[in-house]
Scaffold this active site. Sequence first.
Site, PDB file in Angstrom:
ATOM      1  N   ASN A 115      -3.460   9.921   3.953  1.00 35.04           N
ATOM      2  CA  ASN A 115      -4.119   9.580   2.698  1.00 35.04           C
ATOM      3  C   ASN A 115      -5.613   9.463   2.999  1.00 35.04           C
ATOM      4  O   ASN A 115      -6.052   8.463   3.563  1.00 35.04           O
ATOM      5  CB  ASN A 115      -3.544   8.241   2.185  1.00 35.04           C
ATOM      6  N   TRP A 116      -6.346  10.504   2.647  1.00 35.95           N
ATOM      7  CA  TRP A 116      -7.764  10.535   3.006  1.00 35.95           C
ATOM      8  C   TRP A 116      -8.607   9.616   2.128  1.00 35.95           C
ATOM      9  O   TRP A 116      -9.796   9.419   2.404  1.00 35.95           O
ATOM     10  CB  TRP A 116      -8.296  11.972   2.925  1.00 35.95           C
ATOM     11  N   LYS A 117      -8.017   9.112   1.062  1.00 34.55           N
ATOM     12  CA  LYS A 117      -8.728   8.221   0.126  1.00 34.55           C
ATOM     13  C   LYS A 117     -10.042   8.874  -0.326  1.00 34.55           C
ATOM     14  O   LYS A 117     -10.098  10.096  -0.434  1.00 34.55           O
ATOM     15  CB  LYS A 117      -8.934   6.835   0.765  1.00 34.55           C
ATOM     16  N   HIS A 172      -0.365   3.397  -5.289  1.00 32.81           N
ATOM     17  CA  HIS A 172      -1.001   2.831  -4.099  1.00 32.81           C
ATOM     18  C   HIS A 172      -1.628   1.484  -4.467  1.00 32.81           C
ATOM     19  O   HIS A 172      -2.145   1.315  -5.578  1.00 32.81           O
ATOM     20  CB  HIS A 172      -2.069   3.789  -3.554  1.00 32.81           C
ATOM     21  N   GLU A 215      -4.339   0.214  -3.765  1.00 36.07           N
ATOM     22  CA  GLU A 215      -5.746   0.293  -4.178  1.00 36.07           C
ATOM     23  C   GLU A 215      -5.857   0.732  -5.639  1.00 36.07           C
ATOM     24  O   GLU A 215      -6.768   0.303  -6.356  1.00 36.07           O
ATOM     25  CB  GLU A 215      -6.509   1.230  -3.224  1.00 36.07           C
ATOM     26  N   GLU A 269       4.030  -0.448   2.024  1.00 35.38           N
ATOM     27  CA  GLU A 269       2.698  -0.736   2.548  1.00 35.38           C
ATOM     28  C   GLU A 269       2.318  -2.178   2.220  1.00 35.38           C
ATOM     29  O   GLU A 269       1.871  -2.463   1.094  1.00 35.38           O
ATOM     30  CB  GLU A 269       1.669   0.202   1.910  1.00 35.38           C
ATOM     31  N   GLY A 317      -5.792  -1.085   6.155  1.00 35.15           N
ATOM     32  CA  GLY A 317      -7.181  -1.083   6.586  1.00 35.15           C
ATOM     33  C   GLY A 317      -7.607  -2.337   7.327  1.00 35.15           C
ATOM     34  O   GLY A 317      -8.791  -2.521   7.603  1.00 35.15           O
ATOM     35  N   SER A 372      -2.419   0.326   8.595  1.00 39.46           N
ATOM     36  CA  SER A 372      -2.957   0.233   9.961  1.00 39.46           C
ATOM     37  C   SER A 372      -2.093   0.922  11.010  1.00 39.46           C
ATOM     38  O   SER A 372      -2.040   0.472  12.156  1.00 39.46           O
ATOM     39  CB  SER A 372      -3.218  -1.231  10.343  1.00 39.46           C
ATOM     40  N   GLY A 414      -6.890   5.357   7.429  1.00 35.22           N
ATOM     41  CA  GLY A 414      -7.962   5.538   8.405  1.00 35.22           C
ATOM     42  C   GLY A 414      -7.594   6.487   9.541  1.00 35.22           C
ATOM     43  O   GLY A 414      -8.398   7.337   9.943  1.00 35.22           O
TER      44      GLY A 414
HETATM   45  P1  PGA Z   1      -4.637   2.446   6.576  1.00 37.79           P
HETATM   46  O1  PGA Z   1      -4.235   2.821   5.065  1.00 37.79           O
HETATM   47  O2  PGA Z   1      -3.814   3.351   7.467  1.00 37.79           O
HETATM   48  O3  PGA Z   1      -6.101   2.724   6.669  1.00 37.79           O
HETATM   49  O4  PGA Z   1      -4.301   1.018   6.767  1.00 37.79           O
HETATM   50  C1  PGA Z   1      -2.908   3.134   4.729  1.00 37.79           C
HETATM   51  C2  PGA Z   1      -2.837   3.423   3.251  1.00 37.79           C
HETATM   52  O5  PGA Z   1      -3.523   2.756   2.467  1.00 37.79           O
HETATM   53  O6  PGA Z   1      -2.084   4.322   2.813  1.00 37.79           O
END
Ligand code: PGA
Length: 249
Positions: A11-13, A95, A97, A165, A171, A211, A233
Amino acid sequence: MTLRIPLIAGNWKMNGRKAESLDLARAVAAGVTDRCELLVCPPAILIPPVAEALAGSAVAVGAQDCHFEAAGAHTGDISAAMLADAGCSHVIVGHSERRADHGEDDSLVCAKTTAAHAAGLVAIVCIGETLEERDAGRTLQRISAQLDGSLPDVVTSDNTVIAYEPVWAIGSGRTPTPEDVAEVHAHIRGRVAARYGVGVADVMRILYGGSMKPSNAGTLLEIDGVDGGLIGGGSLNAKDFLAIAMSCP
Ligand code: PGA
């Protein structure tokens, strides 16, 4: 023999420009492994060039969100059908976010999942507890409510992947213990079995996200019931992303 081929999804966000994203996509394609399926989810505007760069490779392309309607007056939004048309096979929905930044609730996530299915996309439905909920001992309760509310009545293991998640692990560099991950994954599979049948639950892929990185991927991916990862990330660097993929048992 395992019934579930692991899926390692990046997931490149909201990261990257075109040139570096194409380099990243090509580097991922160059490292394809038969240990798992690979998926990258670029920002929407980069989907067409990334899909073009990955055409003919074994790396699939997904989106990070879609609208719940097929078309219409929704300024700035993108439909699932448009994503499919642009070369996506998957879309992440719900997600944390999106839930936090855009106020998305379970019923909206459910509608987006249905829209993804209607467009022929695999929906990667994200759920996970906050730290406050975990500390209060409400993790499984929260997971149950999110699952019940975010999944439509018709779901198959082909059109749906669940991503567990924990919000506090995203993150943050922190991850739950393997025992905690195993407990939540077993709970999710049990809940899927109760609603859709054991046959669906047995082959439904349930990813862990939050993470995940090369140093902990082996431990996380070998947990019983973990069928891959959703990586933020750690997916922005091809070497790290492929090291995670190579950690699939
Ligand atoms: P992260 O994000 O690997 O940076 O913790 C995972 C995600 O939000 O899908």
